[in-house]
Design an enzyme around this catalytic site. Structure first.
Site, short mmCIF file in Angstrom:
data_model
loop_
_atom_site.label_atom_id
_atom_site.label_comp_id
_atom_site.label_asym_id
_atom_site.label_seq_id
_atom_site.Cartn_x
_atom_site.Cartn_y
_atom_site.Cartn_z
N SER A 2 -7.87 3.47 8.95
CA SER A 2 -8.54 3.30 7.57
C SER A 2 -7.77 2.53 6.79
O SER A 2 -8.30 1.47 6.14
CB SER A 2 -8.77 4.87 7.12
OG SER A 2 -9.10 4.78 5.78
N HIS A 13 0.92 -1.25 0.15
CA HIS A 13 0.12 0.10 0.13
C HIS A 13 0.90 1.24 0.10
O HIS A 13 1.95 1.29 0.63
CB HIS A 13 -0.94 0.11 1.12
CG HIS A 13 -1.73 1.41 1.47
ND1 HIS A 13 -2.81 1.47 0.66
CD2 HIS A 13 -1.54 2.43 2.07
CE1 HIS A 13 -3.57 2.68 0.87
NE2 HIS A 13 -2.50 3.33 1.81
N ARG A 51 -14.93 11.92 7.62
CA ARG A 51 -13.65 12.87 7.81
C ARG A 51 -13.38 13.73 6.74
O ARG A 51 -12.96 14.83 7.19
CB ARG A 51 -12.65 11.64 7.92
CG ARG A 51 -12.61 10.85 9.29
CD ARG A 51 -11.69 9.51 9.13
NE ARG A 51 -10.37 10.09 9.19
CZ ARG A 51 -9.43 9.14 8.16
NH1 ARG A 51 -9.72 8.18 7.76
NH2 ARG A 51 -8.27 9.62 8.03
N LYS A 65 -8.77 -2.03 5.79
CA LYS A 65 -9.18 -2.58 4.61
C LYS A 65 -8.04 -3.55 3.97
O LYS A 65 -8.40 -4.50 3.31
CB LYS A 65 -8.90 -1.32 3.61
CG LYS A 65 -10.21 -0.40 3.75
CD LYS A 65 -10.53 0.48 2.36
CE LYS A 65 -9.19 1.44 2.49
NZ LYS A 65 -9.14 2.52 3.43
N ASP A 76 -15.10 1.75 7.53
CA ASP A 76 -14.12 2.67 7.07
C ASP A 76 -14.88 3.51 5.92
O ASP A 76 -14.62 4.69 5.89
CB ASP A 76 -12.97 2.01 6.51
CG ASP A 76 -12.04 3.12 5.88
OD1 ASP A 76 -11.39 3.92 6.70
OD2 ASP A 76 -11.83 2.79 4.59
#
Length: 425
Positions: free
Chosen positions: A185, A84, A170, A189, A163
């Site tokens: 967050s 990620h 947010r 995931k 999320d």
């Protein structure tokens, strides 16, 4: 168990740890629509100001994961490892990394997103390939990982739905920039997707979400600890994002550059970051392989072609090209000292490559091409940047974003350090 949401807000507002039962109840109740947005906003703001303790954050993340399904990737039959990135300008690394690591024997469940603001989105880039599909049923995703080893697709709606609701809230309440909320967050995931291991590419610099290295290091450490708490082998590399990665920022432009790297060429900074992340992923997956060899001998390209074809795309198709190109020239002789990544990203966004809201369309051919990078010698009047767009009316706004984005001087520049730090549990 049911709680008074105002009592939950007061608990965090007054600096106390939320209990496990309070966390579990709040995440479930908000996901199910039992807690109003304004009340959830108040709790998020209290978290921004008061923070969360490590075990409290681990429980918050666990509740977000269990708000949906956690995939079982055991039928894949290979070690699974994902990556990620916190986002940057010209960051096309996932496009190369996914097939590369798969070519070395792992399976990569690369669930990706779309661009927002000055940072590009992996799905937007791949959708510039004719026919390519971003959304896959879960079984099709698992089958593709088993057969090919690589998949890049969008996350299904049943992965961490808490999320999805909290992130949207947010975004409109000024509560995005909080380390616990960012970390939970991202990690909810990634953990829910079922991967055995995860490497985080935490970008640092002007084009990054977190330009401050101390905050980036704190985020990386928090996410690594969350991975360990949920039995996912996790590490993080902090990488430079002061200058755009590679020579392109845009959708089809970055796909072309990615294919160049898969063919054994491409910009040296893209290759260096890709190989650093690939080695980290393979190490966590327990695979002894040389990713540089898989680039050089064409194995990674073979996986890329199979991956694109499996998702309906044509790897041989012509990619979209913008209808209008405007050249920005160097104002003086000298050496390019600096080229600001955020300014280039905003210019690409204004040219049509990005979006201001998630529902906005993007232009596949739009973006910026760099004709020089910091350290290069330039001459007055020579091309410095190319602005690609389908709408010439966008050029002026893109040029305005680039005002003050570079420095040209007589001095040699220091060698650029791309990997700034490595963090493991």
């Amino acid at each position: 168990m049911t709680f008074d949401v105002v009592d939950v807000i007061r608990t965090k507002r007054d600096g106390h740890r939320l209990t496990d039962d309070q966390i579990d109840w709040f995440i479930r109740a908000y996901t199910d629509g039992e807690v109003a947005d304004e009340q959830a906003s108040a709790l998020l703001m209290a978290i921004v100001w008061r923070g969360m303790e490590p075990d409290e954050l681990a429980r918050w993340t666990a509740a977000m994961i269990t708000s949906g399904v956690r995939l079982d990737l055991s039928p894949v039959g290979r070690p699974t490892v994902d990556k990620h990135s916190t986002g940057g300008v010209g960051d096309k690394i996932s496009l190369i990394l996914c097939p590369l690591v798969a070519a070395c024997g792992a399976a990569v469940p690369q669930l990706s997103g779309r661009g927002l603001g000055h940072t590009g989105g992996t799905l937007d880039k791949l959708e510039s390939i004719p026919g390519w599909q971003a959304l896959l049923p879960t079984q099709a995703m698992i089958d593709q990982m088993r057969d090919i080893g690589a998949v890049i697709c969008g996350a299904s709606a049943d992965l961490a739905p808490a999320d999805r609701k909290l992130y949207a809230l947010r975004d409109v309440t000024g509560t995005v920039e909080a380390i616990p909320l960012i970390a939970s967050s991202i990690m909810s995931k990634k953990i829910a997707e079922g991967t055995d291991a995860l490497v985080l590419d935490v970008k640092v610099g002007s084009g990054a979400f977190l330009p401050d290295i101390a905050m980036a290091r704190e985020l990386a450490r928090t996410m690594v600890e969350l991975g360990a708490a949920h039995d996912v082998r996790t590490s993080a590399l902090l990488t430079d994002m002061d200058t755009p990665l590679g020579l392109t920022a845009g959708n089809a432009l970055e796909v072309r550059e990615s294919v160049d790297v898969l063919a054994g060429g491409g910009p040296s900074d893209v290759v260096e970051i890709t190989l650093a992340l690939a080695r980290e992923m393979l190490d966590l997956a327990g695979i002894d392989a040389d990713p540089a060899a898989a680039l050089a001998d064409g194995r990674a390209m073979d996986v890329w072609r199979r991956m694109i074809t499996a998702q309906g795309g044509d790897p041989d198709a012509e990619l979209p090209v913008a209808r209008h190109v405007e050249t920005v020239t160097a104002p003086a002789d000298g050496r390019l000292q600096r080229l600001d990544a955020r300014a280039v990203g905003i210019a690409a966004w204004r040219l049509g490559a990005g979006r201001a809201r998630k529902e906005d369309p993007v232009s596949a051919g739009a973006g910026v091409v760099l004709r020089a990078k910091p350290g290069d010698v330039v001459t007055a009047g020579a091309p410095l940047l190319e602005l690609h767009t389908d709408d010439p009316a966008r050029i002026a706004a893109a040029q305005a974003a680039l005002d003050g984005a570079w420095d040209i001087g007589p001095d040699a520049t220091a060698d650029r350090t791309l990997v700034l730090d490595r963090i493991r549990a």
